[in-house]
Design a protein around this motif. Structure first.
Motif, PDB file in Angstrom:
ATOM      1  N   CYS A   1       0.867  -1.183   0.000  1.00  0.00           N
ATOM      2  CA  CYS A   1       0.000   0.000   0.000  1.00  0.00           C
ATOM      3  C   CYS A   1       0.903   1.233   0.000  1.00  0.00           C
ATOM      4  O   CYS A   1       1.803   1.357   0.840  1.00  0.00           O
ATOM      5  CB  CYS A   1      -0.895  -0.008   1.249  1.00  0.00           C
TER       6      CYS A   1
ATOM      7  N   CYS B   1       0.132   3.465   3.573  1.00  0.00           N
ATOM      8  CA  CYS B   1       0.519   3.026   4.924  1.00  0.00           C
ATOM      9  C   CYS B   1       1.691   2.053   4.918  1.00  0.00           C
ATOM     10  O   CYS B   1       2.245   1.741   5.965  1.00  0.00           O
ATOM     11  CB  CYS B   1      -0.678   2.403   5.646  1.00  0.00           C
TER      12      CYS B   1
ATOM     13  N   CYS C   1      -4.246  -0.236   0.163  1.00  0.00           N
ATOM     14  CA  CYS C   1      -4.997  -1.250   0.896  1.00  0.00           C
ATOM     15  C   CYS C   1      -6.433  -0.743   1.034  1.00  0.00           C
ATOM     16  O   CYS C   1      -6.716   0.441   0.823  1.00  0.00           O
ATOM     17  CB  CYS C   1      -4.364  -1.551   2.250  1.00  0.00           C
TER      18      CYS C   1
ATOM     19  N   CYS D   1      -6.956   2.236   3.536  1.00  0.00           N
ATOM     20  CA  CYS D   1      -6.434   3.530   3.062  1.00  0.00           C
ATOM     21  C   CYS D   1      -7.301   4.074   1.933  1.00  0.00           C
ATOM     22  O   CYS D   1      -7.573   5.275   1.878  1.00  0.00           O
ATOM     23  CB  CYS D   1      -4.987   3.387   2.596  1.00  0.00           C
TER      24      CYS D   1
HETATM   25 ZN   LIG Z   1      -2.802   1.272   3.475  1.00  0.00          ZN
END
Ligand SMILES: [Zn+2]
Length: 188
Positions: free
Chosen positions: A98, A101, A131, A134
């Motif tokens: 991701c 994050c 992800c 997020c």
């Molecule tokens: Zn993420």
């Protein structure tokens, strides 16, 4: 040439299905073709045999050793190979991480950095792996508005000249090919 085609149409040797690696005049891998096409190019003087695959093609009048690698007589200029833009290729570029994050996961979504609703385009430099949480958090906002920072600036991945052979080699015999391809590719 018609005569040659007729001769080859009589042949039933399975070796004819084997792929032939086509090298540029400077020995750089250029393409893959079938035996029939390779032999036509050799007869036309457009290519020479570099490696044989150990099989023979028998025609009504003679028999030919099958090439596994041929080399063009003239240098061909070709465009830089490019990776086709897709979800999967974006995930691969981002190493399944991701980009907000840093979580590594296979459960990724494709995020438009500048949202489509704001005119964000479907391009390498505006697409990142995100992800689910997020992506949900970012919603239709820009990273600044969502106070989310990208780990990397997205861009089109660079590929080696050997990129196009990776998939072909996965289901092809490679008689004599490995000399002309990086080891990591020929054994992948
Ligand atoms: Zn993420």
């Amino acid at each position: 040439m018609n005569c040659l085609k007729r001769l080859y149409s009589l042949d039933t040797d399975v070796a004819e299905e084997a792929p032939v690696l086509v090298l540029n005049q400077n020995y750089e891998p250029l393409n893959v073709c079938n035996i029939r096409r390779a032999i036509v190019m050799i007869f036309n003087g457009k290519a020479e045999v570099v490696e044989l695959n150990g099989h023979k093609v028998n025609t009504s009048t003679s028999s030919y050793h099958c090439p596994s690698v041929i080399r063009l007589a003239h240098l061909v200029r070709r465009p830089r190979p490019r990776v086709r833009l897709s979800r999967r290729e974006v995930f691969i570029r981002d190493k399944y991480t991701c980009q907000y994050c840093g979580k590594k996961t296979k459960d990724l979504t494709l995020d438009h950095v500048v949202p489509k609703s704001r005119g964000g385009r479907h391009t390498w430099d505006n697409l990142v792996s995100a992800c689910r949480s997020c992506n949900h958090r970012k919603g239709g906002k820009s990273p600044d508005e969502a106070r989310m920072r990208l780990l990397n600036k997205p861009s089109e991945p660079k590929v080696s000249p050997y990129y196009i052979f990776v998939q072909k080699l996965q289901h092809s015999p490679t008689d004599g090919w490995e000399k002309f391809l990086p080891v990591s590719v020929s054994h992948s």
